[in-house]
Design an enzyme around this catalytic site. Structure first.
Site, PDB file in Angstrom:
ATOM      1  N   GLU A   1      -6.795   4.446   8.026  1.00 48.15           N
ATOM      2  CA  GLU A   1      -6.522   5.866   7.742  1.00 48.15           C
ATOM      3  C   GLU A   1      -7.730   6.524   7.070  1.00 48.15           C
ATOM      4  O   GLU A   1      -7.985   7.711   7.281  1.00 48.15           O
ATOM      5  CB  GLU A   1      -5.255   5.995   6.875  1.00 48.15           C
ATOM      6  CG  GLU A   1      -4.007   5.701   7.706  1.00 48.15           C
ATOM      7  CD  GLU A   1      -2.790   5.285   6.901  1.00 48.15           C
ATOM      8  OE1 GLU A   1      -2.810   5.358   5.662  1.00 48.15           O
ATOM      9  OE2 GLU A   1      -1.799   4.865   7.538  1.00 48.15           O
TER      10      GLU A   1
ATOM     11  N   GLU B   1      -5.466  -5.326  10.648  1.00 46.63           N
ATOM     12  CA  GLU B   1      -4.467  -4.267  10.831  1.00 46.63           C
ATOM     13  C   GLU B   1      -4.746  -3.528  12.138  1.00 46.63           C
ATOM     14  O   GLU B   1      -5.532  -2.561  12.146  1.00 46.63           O
ATOM     15  CB  GLU B   1      -4.551  -3.273   9.674  1.00 46.63           C
ATOM     16  CG  GLU B   1      -4.199  -3.878   8.328  1.00 46.63           C
ATOM     17  CD  GLU B   1      -3.579  -2.841   7.414  1.00 46.63           C
ATOM     18  OE1 GLU B   1      -2.468  -3.093   6.928  1.00 46.63           O
ATOM     19  OE2 GLU B   1      -4.169  -1.771   7.221  1.00 46.63           O
TER      20      GLU B   1
ATOM     21  N   SER C   1       3.417  -2.528  10.353  1.00 46.27           N
ATOM     22  CA  SER C   1       4.859  -2.528  10.590  1.00 46.27           C
ATOM     23  C   SER C   1       5.541  -3.857  10.223  1.00 46.27           C
ATOM     24  O   SER C   1       6.458  -4.304  10.909  1.00 46.27           O
ATOM     25  CB  SER C   1       5.153  -2.149  12.046  1.00 46.27           C
ATOM     26  OG  SER C   1       4.704  -0.825  12.306  1.00 46.27           O
TER      27      SER C   1
ATOM     28  N   GLY D   1       2.379   1.886  10.814  1.00 44.47           N
ATOM     29  CA  GLY D   1       3.335   2.982  10.678  1.00 44.47           C
ATOM     30  C   GLY D   1       4.071   3.337  11.959  1.00 44.47           C
ATOM     31  O   GLY D   1       4.691   4.392  12.038  1.00 44.47           O
TER      32      GLY D   1
ATOM     33  N   ASN E   1       0.872  -1.182   0.000  1.00 42.35           N
ATOM     34  CA  ASN E   1       0.000   0.000   0.000  1.00 42.35           C
ATOM     35  C   ASN E   1       0.909   1.232   0.000  1.00 42.35           C
ATOM     36  O   ASN E   1       1.522   1.558   1.006  1.00 42.35           O
ATOM     37  CB  ASN E   1      -0.879  -0.034   1.265  1.00 42.35           C
ATOM     38  CG  ASN E   1      -1.684   1.239   1.444  1.00 42.35           C
ATOM     39  OD1 ASN E   1      -1.780   2.060   0.525  1.00 42.35           O
ATOM     40  ND2 ASN E   1      -2.268   1.403   2.626  1.00 42.35           N
TER      41      ASN E   1
ATOM     42  N   HIS F   1      -9.529   1.000   4.995  1.00 39.78           N
ATOM     43  CA  HIS F   1      -8.260   1.169   5.702  1.00 39.78           C
ATOM     44  C   HIS F   1      -8.474   2.101   6.902  1.00 39.78           C
ATOM     45  O   HIS F   1      -9.255   3.063   6.818  1.00 39.78           O
ATOM     46  CB  HIS F   1      -7.218   1.757   4.747  1.00 39.78           C
ATOM     47  CG  HIS F   1      -5.821   1.698   5.288  1.00 39.78           C
ATOM     48  ND1 HIS F   1      -5.369   2.590   6.234  1.00 39.78           N
ATOM     49  CD2 HIS F   1      -4.801   0.845   5.041  1.00 39.78           C
ATOM     50  CE1 HIS F   1      -4.118   2.289   6.542  1.00 39.78           C
ATOM     51  NE2 HIS F   1      -3.743   1.237   5.833  1.00 39.78           N
TER      52      HIS F   1
ATOM     53  N   LYS G   1       0.089   4.277  -0.247  1.00 38.80           N
ATOM     54  CA  LYS G   1      -0.553   5.452   0.370  1.00 38.80           C
ATOM     55  C   LYS G   1      -0.408   6.692  -0.537  1.00 38.80           C
ATOM     56  O   LYS G   1      -0.410   6.563  -1.756  1.00 38.80           O
ATOM     57  CB  LYS G   1       0.015   5.696   1.766  1.00 38.80           C
ATOM     58  CG  LYS G   1       0.004   4.415   2.602  1.00 38.80           C
ATOM     59  CD  LYS G   1       0.180   4.670   4.059  1.00 38.80           C
ATOM     60  CE  LYS G   1       0.302   3.338   4.787  1.00 38.80           C
ATOM     61  NZ  LYS G   1       0.154   3.451   6.220  1.00 38.80           N
TER      62      LYS G   1
END
Ligand code: PEP
Length: 258
Positions: free
Chosen positions: A97, A167, A213, A173, A9, A95, A11
């Site tokens: 985010e 996730e 991560s 991250g 991904n 996701h 991003k």
């Protein structure tokens, strides 16, 4: 037998030219790698440049999001048909985010999953708990709820087109990956929920990925777990050597999945 799926991904990184270079580098390193399926998810604006760089190299194109309408006055939105026309096979949906920065709800995630399936795409549905939810013992409740709501009215006959990415939000991250044991436990919760929603046999075809991560150094621990059918990779997917190490990360020695 579920073939492990490794997804990068990207991003909101890469211009079209940068994306094409990155994709070519990845293809040089792991194009045609056997025993795993690999996909990259550039931003919308780089899809058209990345597609030709991976075409015929055994790497699939994925999008990071979609909108549920087919066409119309929805400024800034992208439909499944537009993604299919660019050669996308997969689309990431829900996701964390998007949930956090764009206020995406479980109901919207459900509409996106169903739009992907209505077209020819394969949704990668992201679910995962916040750190506070894990600490307060709500992990199971949160991920069961996210999976159930996102898959409302999902056709069981299309189960093999679905992947779910576990996730944990606190692992994305941060450099603080879940332990393979914790990931495996969450994957078992997800698998049981999939059985309830889709039925025993159809749900067995759904791949459950871990994301958060993942690196070339820690991937082997995840690959060694039969519950983990692949990984969704953010930061490390922008570094071709790291992403290649993740794709090669011991998936061929993976124990038989249950
Ligand atoms: C992600 O964004 O899906 C992700 C897993 O990011 P990272 O690998 O950087 O934690």
């Amino acid at each position: 037998m579920r073939i492990p799926l490794i997804v990068g991904n990207w991003k909101m990184f890469t211009t079209p030219a940068e994306g094409a270079d990155l994709a070519s580098d990845v293809a040089r390193r792991i194009g045609g790698l056997r025993g795993v399926e690999v996909a990259v998810a550039p931003p919308f604006t780089s899809l058209a440049a990345v597609g030709p760089a991976i075409q015929g190299k055994g790497i699939e194109l994925a999008a990071q999001d979609l909108y549920w309408e087919e066409r119309g006055p929805f400024t800034g939105a992208i439909s499944h048909g537009m993604l299919e026309a660019l050669g996308c096979r997969y689309v990431i949906v829900g996701h964390s985010e998007r949930r956090k920065h764009f206020g995406e709800t479980d109901q919207q995630v459900n509409r996106k999953v169903r739009a992907a399936i209505r077209g020819g795409l394969r949704p990668i549905l992201c679910v995962g708990e916040e750190e506070g939810e894990r600490i307060s013992g709500k992990l199971r409740h949160v991920i069961r709820r996210q999976v159930s709501r996102a898959l409302e009215d999902y056709p069981a006959g299309d189960a093999r087109r679905l992947a779910v990415a576990y996730e944990p939000v606190w692992a994305i991250g941060t450099g603080k990956a879940a332990s393979p044991e914790d990931a495996a436990e969450a994957h078992r919760v997800i698998r049981r929920q999939l059985v309830r929603i889709l039925g025993q046999e159809p749900s067995a075809a759904v791949r459950i990925l871990y994301g958060g991560s993942v690196t070339g150094e820690n991937v082997a621990g995840f690959a060694a777990r039969p519950e983990v059918d692949g990984v969704l990779v953010g930061g490390a997917s922008l570094k071709p050597a790291d992403f290649a190490a993740i794709a090669r990360g011991g998936w061929e020695d993976r124990p038989e999945a249950g």
